[in-house]
Design a protein around this motif. Structure first.
Motif, PDB file in Angstrom:
ATOM      1  N   VAL A 242      19.186  -7.133  -5.550  1.00  0.00           N
ATOM      2  CA  VAL A 242      19.040  -8.743  -5.574  1.00  0.00           C
ATOM      3  C   VAL A 242      17.994  -9.103  -6.725  1.00  0.00           C
ATOM      4  N   VAL A 243      16.981  -8.376  -6.247  1.00  0.00           N
ATOM      5  CA  VAL A 243      15.680  -8.561  -7.492  1.00  0.00           C
ATOM      6  C   VAL A 243      15.584  -7.103  -8.218  1.00  0.00           C
ATOM      7  N   THR A 244      15.319  -7.287  -9.367  1.00  0.00           N
ATOM      8  CA  THR A 244      15.019  -6.110 -10.197  1.00  0.00           C
ATOM      9  C   THR A 244      13.799  -6.062 -11.109  1.00  0.00           C
ATOM     10  N   SER A 245      13.247  -4.917 -11.199  1.00  0.00           N
ATOM     11  CA  SER A 245      11.982  -4.863 -12.275  1.00  0.00           C
ATOM     12  C   SER A 245      12.227  -3.956 -13.442  1.00  0.00           C
ATOM     13  N   GLY A 246      13.887  -3.831 -13.508  1.00  0.00           N
ATOM     14  CA  GLY A 246      14.327  -2.917 -14.658  1.00  0.00           C
ATOM     15  C   GLY A 246      14.337  -1.562 -13.857  1.00  0.00           C
ATOM     16  N   GLY A 247      13.565  -1.230 -12.872  1.00  0.00           N
ATOM     17  CA  GLY A 247      13.491  -0.252 -12.099  1.00  0.00           C
ATOM     18  C   GLY A 247      12.028  -0.077 -11.310  1.00  0.00           C
ATOM     19  N   GLY A 248      12.289   0.217 -10.026  1.00  0.00           N
ATOM     20  CA  GLY A 248      10.920   0.188  -9.454  1.00  0.00           C
ATOM     21  C   GLY A 248      11.291   0.348  -7.955  1.00  0.00           C
ATOM     22  N   GLY A 249      10.035   0.536  -7.114  1.00  0.00           N
ATOM     23  CA  GLY A 249      10.006   0.616  -5.734  1.00  0.00           C
ATOM     24  C   GLY A 249       8.804   0.030  -5.043  1.00  0.00           C
ATOM     25  N   MET A 250       8.939  -0.008  -3.661  1.00  0.00           N
ATOM     26  CA  MET A 250       7.550  -0.484  -3.116  1.00  0.00           C
ATOM     27  C   MET A 250       7.717   0.137  -1.557  1.00  0.00           C
ATOM     28  N   ILE A 251       6.366   0.677  -1.370  1.00  0.00           N
ATOM     29  CA  ILE A 251       6.078   0.854   0.256  1.00  0.00           C
ATOM     30  C   ILE A 251       5.298   0.034   0.662  1.00  0.00           C
ATOM     31  N   LEU A 252       5.751  -0.598   1.955  1.00  0.00           N
ATOM     32  CA  LEU A 252       4.987  -1.641   2.721  1.00  0.00           C
ATOM     33  C   LEU A 252       4.461  -0.966   3.980  1.00  0.00           C
ATOM     34  N   THR A 253       3.309  -1.455   4.336  1.00  0.00           N
ATOM     35  CA  THR A 253       2.911  -1.132   5.985  1.00  0.00           C
ATOM     36  C   THR A 253       1.841  -1.857   6.350  1.00  0.00           C
ATOM     37  N   ASP A 254       1.655  -1.988   7.624  1.00  0.00           N
ATOM     38  CA  ASP A 254       0.586  -2.789   8.052  1.00  0.00           C
ATOM     39  C   ASP A 254      -0.813  -1.675   8.442  1.00  0.00           C
ATOM     40  N   ASN A 255      -0.489  -0.264   8.258  1.00  0.00           N
ATOM     41  CA  ASN A 255      -1.514   0.866   8.533  1.00  0.00           C
ATOM     42  C   ASN A 255      -2.406   0.921   7.417  1.00  0.00           C
ATOM     43  N   ALA A 256      -3.590   0.368   7.250  1.00  0.00           N
ATOM     44  CA  ALA A 256      -4.632   0.959   5.998  1.00  0.00           C
ATOM     45  C   ALA A 256      -4.529   2.176   5.524  1.00  0.00           C
ATOM     46  N   SER A 257      -4.848   2.981   6.954  1.00  0.00           N
ATOM     47  CA  SER A 257      -4.765   4.441   6.215  1.00  0.00           C
ATOM     48  C   SER A 257      -3.350   5.117   5.466  1.00  0.00           C
ATOM     49  N   TRP A 258      -2.101   4.700   6.050  1.00  0.00           N
ATOM     50  CA  TRP A 258      -1.057   5.064   5.523  1.00  0.00           C
ATOM     51  C   TRP A 258      -0.909   4.666   3.886  1.00  0.00           C
ATOM     52  N   ALA A 259      -1.187   3.217   3.807  1.00  0.00           N
ATOM     53  CA  ALA A 259      -1.325   2.550   2.651  1.00  0.00           C
ATOM     54  C   ALA A 259      -1.972   3.415   1.487  1.00  0.00           C
ATOM     55  N   LYS A 260      -3.227   3.717   2.069  1.00  0.00           N
ATOM     56  CA  LYS A 260      -4.243   4.525   1.210  1.00  0.00           C
ATOM     57  C   LYS A 260      -3.736   5.875   0.834  1.00  0.00           C
ATOM     58  N   ARG A 261      -2.940   6.658   1.752  1.00  0.00           N
ATOM     59  CA  ARG A 261      -2.405   7.832   1.583  1.00  0.00           C
ATOM     60  C   ARG A 261      -1.264   7.455   0.510  1.00  0.00           C
ATOM     61  N   ALA A 262      -0.510   6.586   0.620  1.00  0.00           N
ATOM     62  CA  ALA A 262       0.828   6.290  -0.335  1.00  0.00           C
ATOM     63  C   ALA A 262       0.208   6.080  -1.778  1.00  0.00           C
ATOM     64  N   ARG A 263      -0.909   5.301  -1.736  1.00  0.00           N
ATOM     65  CA  ARG A 263      -1.583   5.073  -3.139  1.00  0.00           C
ATOM     66  C   ARG A 263      -1.996   6.515  -3.646  1.00  0.00           C
ATOM     67  N   TYR A 264      -2.633   7.210  -2.860  1.00  0.00           N
ATOM     68  CA  TYR A 264      -3.023   8.638  -3.425  1.00  0.00           C
ATOM     69  C   TYR A 264      -1.898   9.515  -3.712  1.00  0.00           C
ATOM     70  N   LEU A 265      -0.820   9.570  -3.177  1.00  0.00           N
ATOM     71  CA  LEU A 265       0.200  10.560  -3.354  1.00  0.00           C
ATOM     72  C   LEU A 265       0.843   9.879  -4.629  1.00  0.00           C
ATOM     73  N   THR A 266       0.983   8.698  -4.648  1.00  0.00           N
ATOM     74  CA  THR A 266       1.684   8.104  -5.983  1.00  0.00           C
ATOM     75  C   THR A 266       0.915   8.368  -7.292  1.00  0.00           C
ATOM     76  N   THR A 267      -0.552   8.522  -7.255  1.00  0.00           N
ATOM     77  CA  THR A 267      -1.053   8.557  -8.230  1.00  0.00           C
ATOM     78  C   THR A 267      -1.800   9.948  -8.550  1.00  0.00           C
ATOM     79  N   GLN A 268      -0.866  10.830  -8.471  1.00  0.00           N
ATOM     80  CA  GLN A 268      -1.322  12.387  -8.522  1.00  0.00           C
ATOM     81  C   GLN A 268      -2.378  13.001  -7.661  1.00  0.00           C
ATOM     82  N   ALA A 269      -2.683  12.046  -6.265  1.00  0.00           N
ATOM     83  CA  ALA A 269      -3.556  12.522  -5.564  1.00  0.00           C
ATOM     84  C   ALA A 269      -4.925  12.996  -6.018  1.00  0.00           C
ATOM     85  N   LYS A 270      -5.381  12.072  -6.848  1.00  0.00           N
ATOM     86  CA  LYS A 270      -6.909  12.295  -7.393  1.00  0.00           C
ATOM     87  C   LYS A 270      -7.928  11.605  -6.357  1.00  0.00           C
ATOM     88  N   VAL A 271      -9.011  12.292  -5.976  1.00  0.00           N
ATOM     89  CA  VAL A 271      -9.761  12.102  -5.080  1.00  0.00           C
ATOM     90  C   VAL A 271     -11.278  11.542  -5.841  1.00  0.00           C
TER      91      VAL A 271
END
Ligand SMILES: *Cc1c(COP(=O)(O)O)cnc(C)c1O
Length: 381
Positions: A198-227
């Motif tokens: 229905v809505v496009t960005s050409g290609g793309g996805g999104m992960i949503l959650t209310d849990n801050a630590s899960w969100a942080k982990r999602a960001r971490y894993l999608t960006t080469q797990a850089k600490v």
């Protein structure tokens, strides 16, 4: 040519993309990624959103965040686009296929419960599928074709058996469940902005959650797990799943129009309902009393015996007249890559596959084009 579903680019897409190009912020860092994430979080009603490269990647990461490991099992509807089942396999885990319901064609909460009660047993803290010996960890309900699953019923079962719920809203962005946005109640929500959604960005996805630590982990894993940004310290095998600023710019412009798009989709569905209502052998899609469908793809069932043509014959006839249509996805439990996966009493998915046909459903489908589709189906051409 009347296509099945194509993007509708009429808002700020050019303006925002031009801004990216003018400023040089074209890659995976930039303000549009953040704007796009914030916008989606507010649309769905979740605290955190992490953009990524596509919807399949979003599912992959969501499953990792949910703690799914190699050898585990994850419940997936037998009837869906293949992405959620593939994402489960990326982790070395296995989908377990559960049937959809005959009325709204969504993951059937009753069959889900039957499977968990009759086929699984608790071993310590683990819920084990007696047929395979594997641990069942999570459920991926998919809002098929834009109609929401009965989330309360699924959550009730999930809580009883302590299973994580990852809702695949790739097809239902903008839809509603009990007067609230779809996705609101799931542990993790995954979206897709592929060109036919229905809505496009050409290609793309999104992960949503209310849990801050899960969100942080999602960001971490999608960006080469850089600490560590400076020394490039990585503590896990990460992924390069980031969305580019250019794609996010398109996505943001699109999502600004979501309400208008959904309103147009629903007018389209209304017109199909009226135009096709009296054709013998055609069954219209139903909308549950608690549902507001996005009508991602308006889909009918064709009774071969009454209509005197199968869905495949109708597809060919439409195709000959330049009208694109599509059958539903091949039930996944019948596909080679999932041959080793457990499937629980699948009936409706097979039946729907045999008779369903999705009709042109673009947001910008004109009344004249739609009238043509209806005429062909009424055999008035
Ligand atoms: C489109 C879709 C996805 C994700 O697709 P991508 O092309 O990877 O963005 C996931 N699940 C379902 C049900 C879909 O329809």
């Amino acid at each position: 040519m009347i296509p099945l579903s194509t993007p509708h680019i009429t808002g700020n897409e050019w303006k925002y993309v031009k801004d990216c190009l003018d400023t040089g912020w074209v890659s995976s860092v930039g303000k549009y990624v953040q704007f796009f994430e914030e916008k989606l979080a507010s649309v769905i009603g979740k605290s955190h959103a992490t953009a990524c490269i596509n919807g399949t990647a979003a599912l992959h990461i969501a499953l990792m965040v949910a703690g799914v490991k190699a050898g585990d099992e994850v419940i997936v509807p037998a009837l869906t686009f293949v992405a959620p089942a593939n994402a489960v396999r990326y982790l070395g885990a296995y989908p377990v296929f559960i049937d959809v319901d005959p009325e709204f064609w969504q993951l059937d909460p009753q069959k889900l419960e039957d499977f968990l009660v009759k086929e699984c047993e608790l071993k310590g803290k683990d819920l084990v599928n007696k047929n395979t010996g594997r641990i069942v960890k999570a459920i991926i309900p998919v809002d098929l074709l834009g109609h929401p699953v009965d989330m309360d019923a699924i959550l009730k079962v999930a809580h009883r058996f302590n299973l994580m719920v990852i809702e695949d809203n790739a097809e239902s962005l903008g839809a509603g469940y009990k007067n609230q946005p779809v996705g609101l109640k799931a542990d993790l929500v995954c979206l897709s902005f592929n060109g036919n959604k229905v809505v496009t960005s050409g290609g793309g996805g999104m992960i949503l959650t209310d849990n801050a630590s899960w969100a942080k982990r999602a960001r971490y894993l999608t960006t080469q797990a850089k600490v560590n940004e400076v020394d490039y310290i990585h503590e896990d095998i990460g992924f390069n799943y980031r969305l580019s600023n250019v794609q996010a710019a398109i996505g943001l412009a699109q999502i600004e129009q979501l309400d208008v798009f959904i309103a147009q989709k629903r007018v389209m569905a209304q017109r199909y309902n009226e135009g096709l209502r009296n054709i013998k052998g055609i069954r219209l899609p139903k909308e549950a009393s608690w549902a507001k469908s996005s009508y991602w793809l308006y889909t009918i069932l064709i009774d071969n015996a009454v209509y005197k043509e199968s869905n495949r014959m109708v597809l060919q006839r439409l195709h000959g007249l330049g009208i694109q249509s599509r059958p539903l996805w091949h039930p996944l439990h019948r596909l080679l890559p999932f041959a080793e996966c457990y499937a629980y009493q699948i009936k409706e998915a097979d039946r729907l596959f045999d008779c369903a046909l999705s009709l042109p459903s673009s947001v910008h489908l004109t009344e004249e084009d739609q009238a043509r589709v209806i005429d062909v189906l009424a055999k008035r051409e």
